[in-house]
Design an enzyme around this catalytic site. Structure first.
Site, short mmCIF file in Angstrom:
data_model
loop_
_atom_site.label_atom_id
_atom_site.label_comp_id
_atom_site.label_asym_id
_atom_site.label_seq_id
_atom_site.Cartn_x
_atom_site.Cartn_y
_atom_site.Cartn_z
N GLU A 154 7.37 1.47 15.24
CA GLU A 154 8.33 1.98 14.27
C GLU A 154 8.38 3.49 14.41
OE1 GLU A 154 8.50 -0.03 10.38
OE2 GLU A 154 6.60 -0.91 10.96
N CYS B 221 -3.49 1.10 6.59
CA CYS B 221 -3.70 0.40 7.85
C CYS B 221 -4.36 1.31 8.86
CB CYS B 221 -2.36 -0.08 8.39
SG CYS B 221 -1.09 1.19 8.40
N GLU C 179 3.23 -4.77 12.29
CA GLU C 179 2.29 -3.66 12.09
C GLU C 179 1.17 -4.22 11.21
OE1 GLU C 179 0.18 -1.30 10.89
OE2 GLU C 179 1.67 -0.18 9.73
N ASN D 257 0.80 -1.23 0.00
CA ASN D 257 0.00 0.00 0.00
C ASN D 257 0.84 1.28 0.00
OD1 ASN D 257 0.71 -0.82 2.59
ND2 ASN D 257 -1.04 0.19 3.54
P1 NDP Z 1 -0.04 -9.92 3.28
O1 NDP Z 1 0.01 -9.81 4.74
O2 NDP Z 1 -0.35 -11.20 2.63
O3 NDP Z 1 1.40 -9.47 2.64
C1 NDP Z 1 2.28 -8.54 3.20
C2 NDP Z 1 3.71 -8.97 2.90
O4 NDP Z 1 3.97 -10.25 3.51
C3 NDP Z 1 4.01 -9.18 1.43
O5 NDP Z 1 5.34 -8.84 1.15
C4 NDP Z 1 3.81 -10.68 1.27
O6 NDP Z 1 4.44 -11.23 0.14
C5 NDP Z 1 4.43 -11.18 2.54
N1 NDP Z 1 4.02 -12.51 2.92
C6 NDP Z 1 2.87 -13.18 2.60
N2 NDP Z 1 2.86 -14.40 3.16
C7 NDP Z 1 4.03 -14.53 3.83
C8 NDP Z 1 4.59 -15.58 4.60
N3 NDP Z 1 3.96 -16.74 4.80
N4 NDP Z 1 5.82 -15.39 5.15
C9 NDP Z 1 6.48 -14.23 4.98
N5 NDP Z 1 5.98 -13.20 4.24
C10 NDP Z 1 4.77 -13.34 3.69
O7 NDP Z 1 -0.98 -8.80 2.75
P2 NDP Z 1 -1.88 -8.84 1.42
O8 NDP Z 1 -1.09 -8.16 0.42
O9 NDP Z 1 -2.34 -10.19 1.04
O10 NDP Z 1 -3.14 -8.04 1.92
C11 NDP Z 1 -4.17 -8.70 2.64
C12 NDP Z 1 -4.78 -7.79 3.65
O11 NDP Z 1 -3.80 -7.44 4.62
C13 NDP Z 1 -5.26 -6.44 3.12
O12 NDP Z 1 -6.50 -6.52 2.54
C14 NDP Z 1 -5.23 -5.63 4.39
O13 NDP Z 1 -6.38 -5.89 5.14
C15 NDP Z 1 -4.01 -6.16 5.11
N6 NDP Z 1 -2.83 -5.32 4.85
C16 NDP Z 1 -2.44 -4.47 5.80
C17 NDP Z 1 -1.38 -3.63 5.57
C18 NDP Z 1 -0.94 -2.66 6.58
O14 NDP Z 1 -0.45 -1.58 6.25
N7 NDP Z 1 -1.05 -2.99 7.85
C19 NDP Z 1 -0.64 -3.62 4.31
C20 NDP Z 1 -1.09 -4.62 3.38
C21 NDP Z 1 -2.16 -5.43 3.66
P3 NDP Z 1 3.61 -11.40 -1.23
O15 NDP Z 1 3.28 -10.04 -1.67
O16 NDP Z 1 4.55 -12.10 -2.09
O17 NDP Z 1 2.38 -12.21 -0.88
#
Ligand code: NDP
Length: 492
Positions: A466, A288, A254, A156
């Site tokens: 952070e 977030c 986070e 994001n």
């Molecule tokens: P994820 O939590 O799946 O992904 C965030 C990061 O973690 C990405 O780099 C992802 O890689 C990585 N990741 C995924 N699975 C693993 C794992 N098993 N071990 C280590 N790293 C991993 O977020 P999504 O992109 O799927 O979003 C889903 C929901 O999460 C959103 O709809 C929102 O609700 C929330 N979200 C919250 C955020 C925040 O700022 N707090 C930011 C983004 C999402 P990859 O991209 O390759 O899957």
């Protein structure tokens, strides 16, 4: 900076750009059109372990950790200046990859520059302390970097949320391995290219692309991983904490939120409505800390909701690169479907759609992932749209009769990241702020933060924090040294 559907973005390991062991690339889509904007290397488990090995060697053998902190600071200042010099190109790349309007991407890049400068200034202030102890003894602490720190970033705010933890980790003398989200890897790679020019030793800042389930897990479980900083979903955060637990690797998480925004009748209602518009429609609500639950005093509910509806209705949607656009597309077609699912659920559980609630279907927007800014009312407090993080431009409205009820509704959530309140009354501001279960509170502001202020959640929003000077503590451990100086020296 290379841009275009054939432009390749590789892994950056040991100061070199490498395609990765699989030799595969995948298209990175522009969310405004769903057409390829670039090609990104697909990293593997082997690449992840290789990056960790290279980072550890750089940590041990380069002078980065051992060097005077002021030198690290200078390198980080140079990195900030290089980024600032290319800010427009970085902002464009972020917009093409993630979709947000250029105005917002410019703000993100400026924030990254400021974060680098802030921690550049902190690099020679990683201080220990002297502690009085009884007898002929001296006790002091020294602060030491951890080794190789792993940073798993979301899509994001691709560069901003990466560098928010990478900057203090580097300032404290660690070597870094960063894994950007698969959807949005471009600016992280472009940033790592600058590190060499800024004078960081090769291997001190590495970027590994690839899936979270393969590359992310390999990084977190690698025996050289000394800490993990993760921003993303609660589900993945829990998985990472579990993977890190057997080796007692410290984890900062986070994890998002479901932020309440409370509007008291004495507030400046014009400013409040605008602030709320930014707090939920900025970055198309993919934040977030989005203020996604409006709690408005019952005496002003109807006129206030009308103001917010007007803002939502008149927001200009379009590709982030177009002039005057106020809201871009959602990051992917999957995510658009996910957000629309919440709107459907809200309707089915008895809620009403005050405005929006549908994909934008104008000819110039239809191919992209555009959702109309949405306001929902009368959705039951138990429904998914009110309980869960939607991560889109969707605001739900409820009302309250007094401060106690406002606080109860605000705290009735598994999350606790940011809460907002609007009032002109100082006593209300202070007393309500204290009672809100959240890591951050803003009063008479839309969600706002600075590199020097802590960013943290409580409850389901995460652990650790952070930003701020004390973020250095996450990346520099304390060692206590006790010396008995009463031992008589032997005569020569
Ligand atoms: P994820 O939590 O799946 O992904 C965030 C990061 O973690 C990405 O780099 C992802 O890689 C990585 N990741 C995924 N699975 C693993 C794992 N098993 N071990 C280590 N790293 C991993 O977020 P999504 O992109 O799927 O979003 C889903 C929901 O999460 C959103 O709809 C929102 O609700 C929330 N979200 C919250 C955020 C925040 O700022 N707090 C930011 C983004 C999402 P990859 O991209 O390759 O899957």
């Amino acid at each position: 900076m290379a841009e275009g559907s054939d432009a390749r973005f590789e892994l950056v390991i040991g100061g070199r750009e490498v395609p990765g062991a699989k030799g595969e690339h995948r298209p990175i889509l522009d969310p405004a059109t769903n057409r390829p904007a670039a090609q990104a290397a697909v990293g593997s488990r082997d690449d992840a372990h290789h990056a960790m090995e290279v980072a550890e060697t750089a940590f041990r053998e380069s002078n980065w950790a051992a060097d005077d902190g002021a030198r690290r600071g200078k390198a980080l200042y140079r990195l900030a200046a290089l980024l600032e010099g290319q800010a427009e190109a970085f902002a464009r790349l972020e917009t093409i990859n993630m979709g947000k309007p250029l105005r917002e991407s410019r703000g993100d890049i400026a924030y990254v520059v400021r974060t680098l400068e802030y921690f550049a200034g902190a690099a020679d202030k990683v201080e220990g302390e002297s502690i009085p102890v009884p007898g002929p003894r001296i006790d002091y602490t020294v602060r030491e970097p951890l080794g190789v720190t792993v940073h798993v970033a979301p899509w994001n705010y691709p560069l901003l949320l990466s560098i928010r933890s990478v900057a203090p980790a580097l300032a404290a003398g660690n070597a870094v391995v960063l894994k950007p989200a698969s959807l949005t890897p471009l600016t992280a790679v472009a940033f790592a290219r600058l590190a060499k020019e800024a004078g960081l030793p090769d291997g001190i800042l590495n970027v590994v692309l690839g899936s979270g389930s393969e590359v992310g897990e390999a990084l977190v479980t690698d025996p050289r991983c000394a800490s993990v900083t993760f921003t993303g979903s609660g589900e993945v955060g829990r998985r990472i904490a579990e993977l890190a637990a057997p080796r007692f690797v410290p984890v900062t998480l986070e994890l998002g939120g479901k932020g309440p925004v409370i509007v008291f009748p004495d507030a400046d209602l014009e400013r409040a409505a605008k602030g709320i518009g930014y707090g939920i429609f900025g970055n198309a609500g993919q934040m977030c800390w989005a203020a996604s639950r409006l709690l408005v005093h019952e005496s002003i509910r109807a006129p206030f909701v009308e103001k917010v509806r007007g803002i939502a209705e008149h927001l200009k949607l379009g590709p982030g690169t177009a002039e005057g656009v106020e809201m871009g597309p959602l990051v992917s077609s999957d995510h658009l479907a996910h957000v629309l699912d919440y709107v459907r659920d809200a309707r089915e559980s008895g809620g009403t759609v005050v405005v929006g609630g549908a994909k934008a279907d104008e000819p110039d927007l239809a191919a992209g992932n555009f959702l109309r800014p949405t306001v929902l009312a009368d959705v039951p407090a138990s429904s998914r749209a009110v309980r869960e993080e939607i991560f889109g431009p969707v605001l739900s409205v409820a009302s309250f009769s007094d401060a106690d009820e406002a606080v109860r509704l605000a705290n009735d959530t598994p999350y606790g990241l940011l809460a907002a309140l609007w009032t002109r009354d100082l006593a209300t501001a202070h007393t309500v702020a204290r009672r809100l279960e959240s890591g951050m509170v803003v009063v008479n502001e839309s969600p706002t933060t600075y590199p020097q202020t802590p960013f943290a959640g409580v409850k389901g929003s995460g652990v650790g924090f952070e930003q701020g000077f004390r973020a250095l503590d996450t990346f520099a451990r304390r060692k206590n040294v006790l010396i008995n100086i009463g031992v008589a020296r032997k005569k020569a």
